[in-house]
Design a protein around this motif. Structure first.
Motif, PDB file in Angstrom:
ATOM      1  N   GLN A 285       0.818  -1.229   0.000  1.00  0.00           N
ATOM      2  CA  GLN A 285       0.000   0.000   0.000  1.00  0.00           C
ATOM      3  C   GLN A 285       0.847   1.272   0.000  1.00  0.00           C
ATOM      4  OE1 GLN A 285      -3.584  -0.287   0.446  1.00  0.00           O
ATOM      5  NE2 GLN A 285      -3.310  -2.483   0.335  1.00  0.00           N
ATOM      6  N   CYS A 286       1.997   1.229  -0.635  1.00  0.00           N
ATOM      7  CA  CYS A 286       2.882   2.397  -0.622  1.00  0.00           C
ATOM      8  C   CYS A 286       3.673   2.432  -1.925  1.00  0.00           C
ATOM      9  CB  CYS A 286       3.837   2.282   0.568  1.00  0.00           C
ATOM     10  SG  CYS A 286       4.943   3.697   0.740  1.00  0.00           S
ATOM     11  N   THR A 287       4.081   3.628  -2.340  1.00  0.00           N
ATOM     12  CA  THR A 287       4.861   3.724  -3.578  1.00  0.00           C
ATOM     13  C   THR A 287       6.312   3.297  -3.306  1.00  0.00           C
ATOM     14  OG1 THR A 287       5.561   5.992  -3.147  1.00  0.00           O
ATOM     15  CG2 THR A 287       3.493   5.689  -4.354  1.00  0.00           C
ATOM     16  N   ASP A 288       6.958   2.787  -4.357  1.00  0.00           N
ATOM     17  CA  ASP A 288       8.364   2.398  -4.212  1.00  0.00           C
ATOM     18  C   ASP A 288       9.228   3.608  -3.886  1.00  0.00           C
ATOM     19  OD1 ASP A 288       7.594  -0.131  -4.798  1.00  0.00           O
ATOM     20  OD2 ASP A 288       8.685  -0.314  -6.675  1.00  0.00           O
ATOM     21  N   GLU A 289       8.858   4.741  -4.439  1.00  0.00           N
ATOM     22  CA  GLU A 289       9.638   5.957  -4.208  1.00  0.00           C
ATOM     23  C   GLU A 289       9.702   6.290  -2.712  1.00  0.00           C
ATOM     24  OE1 GLU A 289       7.936   9.233  -6.267  1.00  0.00           O
ATOM     25  OE2 GLU A 289       9.701  10.493  -6.001  1.00  0.00           O
ATOM     26  N   ARG A 290       8.554   6.194  -2.072  1.00  0.00           N
ATOM     27  CA  ARG A 290       8.515   6.498  -0.632  1.00  0.00           C
ATOM     28  C   ARG A 290       9.258   5.432   0.175  1.00  0.00           C
ATOM     29  NH1 ARG A 290       3.357   9.255   1.805  1.00  0.00           N
ATOM     30  NH2 ARG A 290       4.153  10.749   0.299  1.00  0.00           N
ATOM     31  N   VAL A 291       9.082   4.170  -0.227  1.00  0.00           N
ATOM     32  CA  VAL A 291       9.814   3.097   0.460  1.00  0.00           C
ATOM     33  C   VAL A 291      11.321   3.349   0.356  1.00  0.00           C
ATOM     34  CG1 VAL A 291      10.353   0.628   0.452  1.00  0.00           C
ATOM     35  CG2 VAL A 291       7.997   1.384   0.133  1.00  0.00           C
ATOM     36  N   ASN A 292      11.778   3.742  -0.828  1.00  0.00           N
ATOM     37  CA  ASN A 292      13.216   3.975  -1.016  1.00  0.00           C
ATOM     38  C   ASN A 292      13.731   5.107  -0.126  1.00  0.00           C
ATOM     39  OD1 ASN A 292      13.329   1.937  -2.913  1.00  0.00           O
ATOM     40  ND2 ASN A 292      13.071   3.311  -4.652  1.00  0.00           N
ATOM     41  N   GLN A 293      12.899   6.118   0.080  1.00  0.00           N
ATOM     42  CA  GLN A 293      13.309   7.210   0.970  1.00  0.00           C
ATOM     43  C   GLN A 293      13.460   6.687   2.400  1.00  0.00           C
ATOM     44  OE1 GLN A 293      10.111   9.950   0.314  1.00  0.00           O
ATOM     45  NE2 GLN A 293      10.924  10.659  -1.655  1.00  0.00           N
ATOM     46  N   VAL A 294      12.513   5.854   2.796  1.00  0.00           N
ATOM     47  CA  VAL A 294      12.504   5.337   4.169  1.00  0.00           C
ATOM     48  C   VAL A 294      13.644   4.334   4.401  1.00  0.00           C
ATOM     49  CG1 VAL A 294      11.181   3.748   5.622  1.00  0.00           C
ATOM     50  CG2 VAL A 294      10.081   5.773   4.670  1.00  0.00           C
ATOM     51  N   THR A 295      13.843   3.433   3.443  1.00  0.00           N
ATOM     52  CA  THR A 295      14.856   2.393   3.663  1.00  0.00           C
ATOM     53  C   THR A 295      16.273   2.968   3.629  1.00  0.00           C
ATOM     54  OG1 THR A 295      14.733   1.798   1.310  1.00  0.00           O
ATOM     55  CG2 THR A 295      13.491   0.435   2.861  1.00  0.00           C
ATOM     56  N   GLU A 296      16.438   4.084   2.967  1.00  0.00           N
ATOM     57  CA  GLU A 296      17.765   4.714   2.954  1.00  0.00           C
ATOM     58  C   GLU A 296      18.223   4.968   4.394  1.00  0.00           C
ATOM     59  OE1 GLU A 296      20.875   7.484   2.460  1.00  0.00           O
ATOM     60  OE2 GLU A 296      18.945   8.288   3.077  1.00  0.00           O
ATOM     61  N   ARG A 297      17.320   5.518   5.202  1.00  0.00           N
ATOM     62  CA  ARG A 297      17.652   5.773   6.616  1.00  0.00           C
ATOM     63  C   ARG A 297      17.632   4.476   7.436  1.00  0.00           C
ATOM     64  NH1 ARG A 297      14.049   9.012  11.084  1.00  0.00           N
ATOM     65  NH2 ARG A 297      15.322   8.362  12.864  1.00  0.00           N
ATOM     66  N   LEU A 298      16.610   3.649   7.179  1.00  0.00           N
ATOM     67  CA  LEU A 298      16.475   2.419   7.974  1.00  0.00           C
ATOM     68  C   LEU A 298      17.735   1.557   7.871  1.00  0.00           C
ATOM     69  CD1 LEU A 298      14.385   0.760   9.700  1.00  0.00           C
ATOM     70  CD2 LEU A 298      13.813  -0.442   7.581  1.00  0.00           C
ATOM     71  N   PHE A 299      18.230   1.347   6.642  1.00  0.00           N
ATOM     72  CA  PHE A 299      19.389   0.473   6.460  1.00  0.00           C
ATOM     73  C   PHE A 299      20.703   1.160   6.840  1.00  0.00           C
ATOM     74  CE2 PHE A 299      16.570  -1.556   3.032  1.00  0.00           C
ATOM     75  CZ  PHE A 299      15.989  -2.391   3.959  1.00  0.00           C
ATOM     76  N   ARG A 300      20.706   2.476   6.836  1.00  0.00           N
ATOM     77  CA  ARG A 300      21.905   3.187   7.322  1.00  0.00           C
ATOM     78  C   ARG A 300      22.028   2.970   8.835  1.00  0.00           C
ATOM     79  NH1 ARG A 300      21.234   8.520   8.065  1.00  0.00           N
ATOM     80  NH2 ARG A 300      19.868   8.609   6.270  1.00  0.00           N
ATOM     81  N   GLU A 301      20.897   3.057   9.529  1.00  0.00           N
ATOM     82  CA  GLU A 301      20.947   2.922  10.991  1.00  0.00           C
ATOM     83  C   GLU A 301      20.952   1.460  11.434  1.00  0.00           C
ATOM     84  OE1 GLU A 301      18.347   5.513  13.126  1.00  0.00           O
ATOM     85  OE2 GLU A 301      18.653   7.165  11.713  1.00  0.00           O
ATOM     86  N   TYR A 302      20.289   0.590  10.662  1.00  0.00           N
ATOM     87  CA  TYR A 302      20.193  -0.835  11.046  1.00  0.00           C
ATOM     88  C   TYR A 302      20.521  -1.688   9.823  1.00  0.00           C
ATOM     89  CZ  TYR A 302      17.701   1.537  14.747  1.00  0.00           C
ATOM     90  OH  TYR A 302      17.368   2.404  15.759  1.00  0.00           O
ATOM     91  N   PRO A 303      21.792  -1.862   9.521  1.00  0.00           N
ATOM     92  CA  PRO A 303      22.175  -2.477   8.242  1.00  0.00           C
ATOM     93  C   PRO A 303      22.094  -4.011   8.196  1.00  0.00           C
ATOM     94  CG  PRO A 303      24.126  -1.711   9.424  1.00  0.00           C
ATOM     95  CD  PRO A 303      22.949  -1.326  10.251  1.00  0.00           C
ATOM     96  N   THR A 304      21.863  -4.650   9.322  1.00  0.00           N
ATOM     97  CA  THR A 304      21.836  -6.117   9.327  1.00  0.00           C
ATOM     98  C   THR A 304      20.577  -6.624  10.031  1.00  0.00           C
ATOM     99  OG1 THR A 304      22.929  -6.252  11.465  1.00  0.00           O
ATOM    100  CG2 THR A 304      24.370  -6.195   9.503  1.00  0.00           C
ATOM    101  N   PRO A 305      20.220  -7.885   9.814  1.00  0.00           N
ATOM    102  CA  PRO A 305      19.074  -8.441  10.549  1.00  0.00           C
ATOM    103  C   PRO A 305      19.255  -8.321  12.062  1.00  0.00           C
ATOM    104  CG  PRO A 305      19.627  -9.885   8.727  1.00  0.00           C
ATOM    105  CD  PRO A 305      20.705  -8.837   8.778  1.00  0.00           C
ATOM    106  N   ALA A 306      20.454  -8.574  12.556  1.00  0.00           N
ATOM    107  CA  ALA A 306      20.684  -8.496  14.005  1.00  0.00           C
ATOM    108  C   ALA A 306      20.455  -7.071  14.518  1.00  0.00           C
ATOM    109  CB  ALA A 306      22.109  -8.959  14.328  1.00  0.00           C
ATOM    110  N   ALA A 307      20.943  -6.096  13.772  1.00  0.00           N
ATOM    111  CA  ALA A 307      20.780  -4.700  14.201  1.00  0.00           C
ATOM    112  C   ALA A 307      19.306  -4.298  14.178  1.00  0.00           C
ATOM    113  CB  ALA A 307      21.585  -3.784  13.273  1.00  0.00           C
ATOM    114  N   LEU A 308      18.591  -4.712  13.139  1.00  0.00           N
ATOM    115  CA  LEU A 308      17.175  -4.338  13.053  1.00  0.00           C
ATOM    116  C   LEU A 308      16.357  -5.060  14.127  1.00  0.00           C
ATOM    117  CD1 LEU A 308      14.947  -2.758  11.637  1.00  0.00           C
ATOM    118  CD2 LEU A 308      14.804  -4.575   9.918  1.00  0.00           C
TER     119      LEU A 308
END
Ligand code: SF4
Length: 215
Positions: free
Chosen positions: A42-65
Motif C-alpha cells: 500500500q505504498c509507492t516504491d519511491e517512498r519506500v526507497n526514501q525510508v529504507t535509505e535511513r532504515l538500512f543506514r541505521e540498522y544495516p543487518t538483521p541483528a541490528a534491526l
C-alpha cells in the motif's frame, strides 16, 4: 485467440518494451529487498526507497534491526503507512532471520512464508529478484489489473491469477514477467486511466479493443 498463442505474443512484445525489467525498489542484498518489499504494501516504491535509505543506514543487518527499539523503527517507517504493523513485521522478520536462519534470507518459498509479514507474493518477489529462483509469479495490484485487462485471466484472486499465469508463462520468465507487468501497470496501463491509444499491447488486449470500439 487461443491462450498460449495470446500469451506468446504478449510476452514477446513485453520483452521488447521491458527487456531487463526489474523492481524499482532500491536494495543491496536479499535482506534489504525482503524488508523493502514488506514496507511496500500500500505504498509507492519511491517512498519506500526514501525510508529504507535511513532504515538500512541505521540498522544495516538483521541483528541490528531485530535489536532496534520498536518506537524508533515505527518513527522511521511511518511515511509508508500502516507503520505500527510494518514496524512490528520488519523487526519480527529480522529476529526470525537471526534465530532460525543464521542471519540469512532463506531460499525456499516454504521458509519465507513462515516469516512475519511475508506472504506468497513477497516470497516469490524476493526469491526471483534476489536469488534468481523462479518459484512463483508475484501478483501485486498491477499484475492483477493488467492481466485481467489483457484478458489473460478472468480470475479475481491473486492466488488464482498466479496459478493461471504460471501455467501460461515459461518458468524461466516468471520473475521478469511479474516485473514487466508492474512497470507496464505503472507507466501505461494505470489504474485510473489506462493509455490504450499509445499502448503497444492494444492489438491483443480485450480491454483495449473494447475501449477503441466505444471511443
Ligand atoms: S491496451 Fe489499454 S488496457 Fe490493454 S494493456 Fe494497454 S493500456 Fe492496458
Amino acid at each position: 485467440m487461443e491462450d498460449h498463442s495470446l500469451i506468446q505474443k504478449i510476452v514477446a512484445r513485453l520483452e521488447q518494451l521491458y527487456p531487463q525489467a526489474s523492481l524499482e525498489l532500491v536494495y543491496r542484498n536479499p535482506f534489504e529487498l525482503l524488508i523493502a518489499v514488506i514496507l511496500s504494501a500500500q505504498c509507492t516504491d519511491e517512498r519506500v526507497n526514501q525510508v529504507t535509505e535511513r532504515l538500512f543506514r541505521e540498522y544495516p543487518t538483521p541483528a541490528a534491526l531485530a535489536a532496534a527499539p520498536l518506537e524508533t523503527v515505527e518513527d522511521i517507517v511511518r511515511p509508508t503507512g500502516f507503520y505500527r504493523n510494518k514496524a512490528k513485521a520488519v523487526k519480527g522478520c529480522a529476529a526470525r532471520l537471526v534465530e532460525d536462519h543464521g542471519g540469512d534470507v532463506p531460499k525456499t518459498l516454504e521458509a519465507l512464508v513462515r516469516l512475519p509479514g511475508v506472504g506468497r507474493k513477497t516470497a516469490a518477489m524476493v526469491l526471483g529478484n534476489a536469488y534468481g529462483i523462479q518459484e512463483g509469479i508475484a501478483v501485486d495490484t498491477h499484475v492483477l489489473r493488467v492481466s485481467q485487462r489483457l484478458g489473460i485471466t478472468r480470475e479475481k484472486s491473486p492466488e488464482a491469477v498466479e496459478s493461471r499465469l504460471m501455467a501460461l508463462v515459461p518458468r524461466e520468465k516468471w520473475t521478469w514477467f511479474s516485473n514487466a507487468l508492474i512497470l507496464h501497470g505503472r507507466r501505461v496501463c494505470t489504474a485510473k486511466k489506462p493509455s490504450c491509444p499509445r499502448c503497444t499491447l492494444a492489438d491483443w488486449c480485450a480491454y483495449g479493443r473494447e475501449a477503441s470500439r466505444s471511443g
